[in-house]
Design a protein around this motif. Structure first.
Motif, PDB file in Angstrom:
ATOM      1  N   TYR B 105       0.826  -1.211   0.000  1.00  0.00           N
ATOM      2  CA  TYR B 105       0.000   0.000   0.000  1.00  0.00           C
ATOM      3  C   TYR B 105       0.859   1.258   0.000  1.00  0.00           C
ATOM      4  CZ  TYR B 105      -4.311  -2.582   0.416  1.00  0.00           C
ATOM      5  OH  TYR B 105      -5.376  -3.414   0.153  1.00  0.00           O
ATOM      6  N   GLY B 106       2.153   1.078  -0.246  1.00  0.00           N
ATOM      7  CA  GLY B 106       3.040   2.216  -0.459  1.00  0.00           C
ATOM      8  C   GLY B 106       3.384   3.020   0.777  1.00  0.00           C
ATOM      9  N   LEU B 107       3.304   2.415   1.963  1.00  0.00           N
ATOM     10  CA  LEU B 107       3.664   3.143   3.182  1.00  0.00           C
ATOM     11  C   LEU B 107       5.187   3.290   3.265  1.00  0.00           C
ATOM     12  CD1 LEU B 107       0.687   2.330   3.940  1.00  0.00           C
ATOM     13  CD2 LEU B 107       1.486   2.085   6.265  1.00  0.00           C
ATOM     14  N   SER B 108       5.644   4.453   3.716  1.00  0.00           N
ATOM     15  CA  SER B 108       7.084   4.669   3.842  1.00  0.00           C
ATOM     16  C   SER B 108       7.618   3.832   5.007  1.00  0.00           C
ATOM     17  CB  SER B 108       7.369   6.145   4.102  1.00  0.00           C
ATOM     18  OG  SER B 108       6.893   6.491   5.390  1.00  0.00           O
ATOM     19  N   ARG B 109       8.946   3.720   5.086  1.00  0.00           N
ATOM     20  CA  ARG B 109       9.548   2.901   6.147  1.00  0.00           C
ATOM     21  C   ARG B 109       9.083   3.361   7.541  1.00  0.00           C
ATOM     22  NH1 ARG B 109      15.192   0.631   7.509  1.00  0.00           N
ATOM     23  NH2 ARG B 109      15.423   0.329   5.291  1.00  0.00           N
ATOM     24  N   LYS B 110       9.101   4.701   7.738  1.00  0.00           N
ATOM     25  CA  LYS B 110       8.737   5.253   9.042  1.00  0.00           C
ATOM     26  C   LYS B 110       7.260   4.935   9.353  1.00  0.00           C
ATOM     27  CE  LYS B 110       9.260   9.539  11.659  1.00  0.00           C
ATOM     28  NZ  LYS B 110       7.937  10.034  11.908  1.00  0.00           N
ATOM     29  N   GLU B 111       6.417   5.157   8.338  1.00  0.00           N
ATOM     30  CA  GLU B 111       4.977   4.872   8.513  1.00  0.00           C
ATOM     31  C   GLU B 111       4.756   3.403   8.827  1.00  0.00           C
ATOM     32  OE1 GLU B 111       2.596   7.925   5.555  1.00  0.00           O
ATOM     33  OE2 GLU B 111       3.762   6.321   4.664  1.00  0.00           O
ATOM     34  N   ARG B 112       5.506   2.565   8.099  1.00  0.00           N
ATOM     35  CA  ARG B 112       5.361   1.114   8.289  1.00  0.00           C
ATOM     36  C   ARG B 112       5.696   0.735   9.722  1.00  0.00           C
ATOM     37  NH1 ARG B 112       8.291   0.374   3.416  1.00  0.00           N
ATOM     38  NH2 ARG B 112      10.046  -0.552   4.509  1.00  0.00           N
ATOM     39  N   GLU B 113       6.847   1.211  10.186  1.00  0.00           N
ATOM     40  CA  GLU B 113       7.288   0.847  11.541  1.00  0.00           C
ATOM     41  C   GLU B 113       6.274   1.305  12.596  1.00  0.00           C
ATOM     42  OE1 GLU B 113      12.067   0.849  10.584  1.00  0.00           O
ATOM     43  OE2 GLU B 113      11.194   2.493  11.732  1.00  0.00           O
ATOM     44  N   GLU B 114       5.831   2.538  12.444  1.00  0.00           N
ATOM     45  CA  GLU B 114       4.880   3.086  13.425  1.00  0.00           C
ATOM     46  C   GLU B 114       3.559   2.325  13.398  1.00  0.00           C
ATOM     47  OE1 GLU B 114       6.463   7.707  13.267  1.00  0.00           O
ATOM     48  OE2 GLU B 114       4.459   7.225  12.519  1.00  0.00           O
ATOM     49  N   ARG B 115       3.110   2.114  12.183  1.00  0.00           N
ATOM     50  CA  ARG B 115       1.795   1.477  12.012  1.00  0.00           C
ATOM     51  C   ARG B 115       1.829   0.018  12.493  1.00  0.00           C
ATOM     52  NH1 ARG B 115      -3.150   3.363  12.072  1.00  0.00           N
ATOM     53  NH2 ARG B 115      -4.517   2.001  10.908  1.00  0.00           N
ATOM     54  N   ILE B 116       2.920  -0.678  12.207  1.00  0.00           N
ATOM     55  CA  ILE B 116       3.036  -2.079  12.639  1.00  0.00           C
ATOM     56  C   ILE B 116       2.970  -2.155  14.166  1.00  0.00           C
ATOM     57  CG2 ILE B 116       4.632  -4.057  12.805  1.00  0.00           C
ATOM     58  CD1 ILE B 116       5.444  -3.463   9.885  1.00  0.00           C
ATOM     59  N   GLU B 117       3.713  -1.283  14.825  1.00  0.00           N
ATOM     60  CA  GLU B 117       3.695  -1.292  16.292  1.00  0.00           C
ATOM     61  C   GLU B 117       2.299  -0.985  16.822  1.00  0.00           C
ATOM     62  OE1 GLU B 117       7.024  -2.856  16.477  1.00  0.00           O
ATOM     63  OE2 GLU B 117       6.026  -2.445  18.391  1.00  0.00           O
ATOM     64  N   TYR B 118       1.636  -0.018  16.175  1.00  0.00           N
ATOM     65  CA  TYR B 118       0.300   0.388  16.612  1.00  0.00           C
ATOM     66  C   TYR B 118      -0.701  -0.780  16.488  1.00  0.00           C
ATOM     67  CZ  TYR B 118      -4.290   2.599  16.502  1.00  0.00           C
ATOM     68  OH  TYR B 118      -5.612   2.908  16.736  1.00  0.00           O
ATOM     69  N   VAL B 119      -0.723  -1.411  15.316  1.00  0.00           N
ATOM     70  CA  VAL B 119      -1.726  -2.474  15.118  1.00  0.00           C
ATOM     71  C   VAL B 119      -1.397  -3.718  15.952  1.00  0.00           C
ATOM     72  CG1 VAL B 119      -2.418  -1.678  12.813  1.00  0.00           C
ATOM     73  CG2 VAL B 119      -0.682  -3.450  13.009  1.00  0.00           C
ATOM     74  N   LEU B 120      -0.096  -3.988  16.130  1.00  0.00           N
ATOM     75  CA  LEU B 120       0.279  -5.139  16.961  1.00  0.00           C
ATOM     76  C   LEU B 120      -0.158  -4.920  18.411  1.00  0.00           C
ATOM     77  CD1 LEU B 120       3.835  -6.036  15.614  1.00  0.00           C
ATOM     78  CD2 LEU B 120       1.820  -7.491  15.512  1.00  0.00           C
ATOM     79  N   ASN B 121      -0.012  -3.682  18.848  1.00  0.00           N
ATOM     80  CA  ASN B 121      -0.468  -3.330  20.201  1.00  0.00           C
ATOM     81  C   ASN B 121      -1.973  -3.472  20.333  1.00  0.00           C
ATOM     82  OD1 ASN B 121       1.316  -2.526  22.320  1.00  0.00           O
ATOM     83  ND2 ASN B 121       2.162  -1.057  20.848  1.00  0.00           N
ATOM     84  N   LEU B 122      -2.659  -3.013  19.299  1.00  0.00           N
ATOM     85  CA  LEU B 122      -4.120  -3.017  19.332  1.00  0.00           C
ATOM     86  C   LEU B 122      -4.682  -4.443  19.446  1.00  0.00           C
ATOM     87  CD1 LEU B 122      -6.229  -0.687  19.138  1.00  0.00           C
ATOM     88  CD2 LEU B 122      -6.563  -1.347  16.775  1.00  0.00           C
ATOM     89  N   VAL B 123      -3.995  -5.407  18.810  1.00  0.00           N
ATOM     90  CA  VAL B 123      -4.497  -6.790  18.863  1.00  0.00           C
ATOM     91  C   VAL B 123      -3.656  -7.669  19.815  1.00  0.00           C
ATOM     92  CG1 VAL B 123      -5.557  -6.720  16.571  1.00  0.00           C
ATOM     93  CG2 VAL B 123      -3.210  -7.501  16.794  1.00  0.00           C
ATOM     94  N   ASP B 124      -2.848  -7.029  20.632  1.00  0.00           N
ATOM     95  CA  ASP B 124      -2.052  -7.738  21.646  1.00  0.00           C
ATOM     96  C   ASP B 124      -1.172  -8.848  21.078  1.00  0.00           C
ATOM     97  OD1 ASP B 124      -3.144  -6.208  23.691  1.00  0.00           O
ATOM     98  OD2 ASP B 124      -4.913  -7.504  23.815  1.00  0.00           O
ATOM     99  N   LEU B 125      -0.441  -8.514  20.019  1.00  0.00           N
ATOM    100  CA  LEU B 125       0.441  -9.529  19.440  1.00  0.00           C
ATOM    101  C   LEU B 125       1.909  -9.085  19.399  1.00  0.00           C
ATOM    102  CD1 LEU B 125      -1.627 -11.020  16.459  1.00  0.00           C
ATOM    103  CD2 LEU B 125      -0.830 -12.228  18.477  1.00  0.00           C
ATOM    104  N   VAL B 126       2.235  -8.068  20.169  1.00  0.00           N
ATOM    105  CA  VAL B 126       3.611  -7.539  20.143  1.00  0.00           C
ATOM    106  C   VAL B 126       4.619  -8.637  20.506  1.00  0.00           C
ATOM    107  CG1 VAL B 126       5.175  -5.820  21.128  1.00  0.00           C
ATOM    108  CG2 VAL B 126       2.800  -5.224  20.694  1.00  0.00           C
TER     109      VAL B 126
END
Lengths: 266, 310
Positions: B105-126
């Motif tokens: 979906y064309g997310l930049s590296r920074k966006e990817r890292e932030e977003r991955i951490e956010y969604v992993l936190n949201l579903v408790d899979l960190v």
């Protein structure tokens, strides 16, 4: 284009961990090394030109296996597991998906063959003196062409099937067909139709033309030409024409895969 | 603008099987829209049409104003999908699955890292993010799929039977994530399910679909109110005969199926003795009788003549 690269990268990551690819590539290295050091005909060979014909006999059954392992389930597996559904729902065209997957698989194949040949070349370079090293490089390129044609073929058949098990059976059949059945058919036809000419020492031109239908025959011929052991060939049967037919094979089956995949309901 | 809008959306297979039959829908932005129906009702086909995986035979559909046939790429940019069957790459880690999706979906590296951490936190899979997905449980895979589906902040999220095959606890956890997503990210959610409880608990509005046709669309409470305040289910020897009798009273017969008669009433507890009495007088043997508040299963029974469970 960016998405295509992503698909290719994922394909590489998926397959680089494939234990069967690692295993068969290891077998290839082992075969190349043991034959160069243990086979009497190769042990004292000082010229690569002489060695490659014999090496090709060892390489030709293994490389198609690596290519078939890579390609046979590449599409069927993803359809069966449901990941293809997720992929086609992303903002990427189906054509790009197929191109990305094929380029990724091709990269793994090239890496596998290059490592196998590279390791062998390094060991040889450090342990003995051999002339005509450039022939070894050409030999490797021809081997990549052989692998790519089998990859394109198995990739296409993978697009026709929805189950990995069916794809595996078909891949085994493809290997047997081109290794055993097709040469038998070719020889049978020669005995039936062209026996007279063959006995007079002249193999009919159509017999060579039939080689274009079998990547393994084309590969053997290319290597024989490289080694200088091929003689009395028809004018259309040159390294250039053989390489061109190899490229047509790869492109044809790639395009057929694109056409099929664009019409498939996932 | 509507999040989802369809007009006479139809899909036939081989010109014979009508999987989706002139479906008209209008889903508002930020709404959780439940699509309830039995297996084979046309729910998944509808999702596939709305997510551009299938082309409609006739009719139109728009997602956030974009046509699903003519503007497929635009539609795909706006949507996230969780399919009925697990669609994760099990040979990759959870984080790699998310990263691949974000790159697509064309997310930049920074966006990817932030977003991955956010969604992993949201579903408790960190904690399990760097494990191969093949080592995940069914519930964890489902949570990862949900996390993946909103990695790129879609406007509309399609969840096709998101809790199918999960145990009660995992199902409850997934429900919480869906609610949280809707609330925190304001995502419109199109949820297909054959679990009436799921549709009831999560949806702002519910559409009931059967044999490819939408039978009714309304808020769950409104749908249940249409049946009545209470529902009495009677298993008896002659349900049709009992039906004829109760129809002469003020009781509202929902349906009779096999040996079951379902009636809707107000103050059900007061009506049960009367039903037992008239049944006895007419030689009808009652095997069981129960009283409950109407649920979406009763609504489904009311509109289709059969229970949602089969």
């Amino acid at each position: 284009m960016k998405e295509l690269r992503c698909v290719a990268k994922k394909e590489i990551m998926d397959n680089i961990r494939n234990k069967w690819i690692i295993f068969s590539s290891g077998i290839l290295v082992l075969l190349l090394l043991t034959s160069l050091f243990l086979m009497p005909s190769l042990k004292y060979c000082a010229d690569f030109k002489e060695a490659i014909s014999q090496l090709a006999k060892l390489v030709s059954p293994i490389v198609p296996i690596i290519a078939l392992i890579l390609g046979y389930a590449s599409i069927a597996r993803e359809i069966e597991s449901g990941t293809m559904e997720a992929l086609v729902a992303m903002p990427i065209s189906r054509r790009e998906i197929i191109a990305g997957k094929f380029l990724g698989l091709l990269a793994v194949l090239v890496i596998s063959i290059s490592i196998s040949f590279g390791v062998s070349a390094m060991v040889i370079a450090f342990s003995r003196t051999m002339e005509n090293f450039s022939y070894f490089f050409l030999f490797m390129l021809y081997t990549i062409l052989l692998g790519s044609s089998f990859l394109a073929l198995s990739f296409f058949f993978s697009s026709l099937l929805r189950k990995r098990s069916s794809a595996l059976i078909l891949a085994i059949f493809i290997w047997f067909f081109f290794n055993l059945i097709m040469p038998l058919i070719q020889t049978g036809l020669l005995l039936e139709v062209g026996m007279k000419g063959a006995l007079a020492g002249k193999i009919p031109d159509w017999f060579y033309a039939l080689d274009f239908l079998n990547p393994l025959s084309m590969y053997t011929s290319l290597v024989d030409m490289l080694a200088g052991s091929a003689k009395n060939l028809p004018s259309f049967y040159t390294p250039y024409s053989l390489v061109a037919v190899f490229l047509i094979w790869i492109l044809l089956f790639f395009l057929l895969t694109v056409l099929k995949f664009e019409r498939t309901d996932i | 603008m509507k999040a989802i809008e369809t007009h006479n959306l139809t899909k036939t297979f081989n010109g014979v099987i009508i999987a989706v039959d002139r479906v008209n829908l209008s889903v508002e932005e930020g709404e959780i829209f439940g699509f309830l129906g039995p297996n084979g009702a046309g729910k998944t086909t509808t999702v596939k049409l709305l997510t551009t995986l299938l082309r409609p035979t006739s009719g139109t559909a728009k997602i956030c104003g974009y046509d699903v046939v003519r503007q497929r790429s635009k539609v795909r940019e706006k949507i996230g999908v969780v399919f009925q069957e697990p669609a994760l790459d099990t040979e990759l880690t959870g984080r790699e699955n998310l990263d691949f999706h974000a790159r697509m979906y064309g997310l930049s590296r920074k966006e990817r890292e932030e977003r991955i951490e956010y969604v992993l936190n949201l579903v408790d899979l960190v904690d399990r993010a760097d494990d191969l997905v093949r080592s995940y449980s069914g519930g964890m895979k489902r949570r990862l799929e949900i996390a993946r589906s909103f990695m790129h902040s879609p406007k509309v999220l399609f969840l096709d039977e998101p809790t199918l095959g999960l145990d009660a606890r995992a199902r409850f956890t997934v429900w919480n994530y869906i609610k949280r997503l809707n609330k925190e990210e304001g995502i419109t959610i199109f949820l297909t399910t054959h679990y009436m409880e799921e549709a009831d608990k999560l949806s702002d509005r519910v559409a009931i679909i059967n044999n490819g046709k939408i039978l009714v669309i309304d808020e769950p409470e409104e749908l249940k109110n249409r049946i009545g305040k209470d529902v009495i289910s009677i298993t008896c020897s002659h349900p049709e005969k009992l039906r004829e009798i109760v129809e002469r009273t003020d009781l509202n017969v929902v349906r009779t199926t096999n040996n079951l008669l379902v009636v809707s009433v107000n103050h059900g507890e007061e009506k049960i003795p009367m039903i037992v009495e008239v049944a006895n007088e007419n030689g009808i043997r009652i095997e069981s009788i129960s009283l409950h508040k109407p649920n979406l299963d009763d609504v489904f029974l009311h509109y289709t003549g059969r229970k949602l469970g089969g």
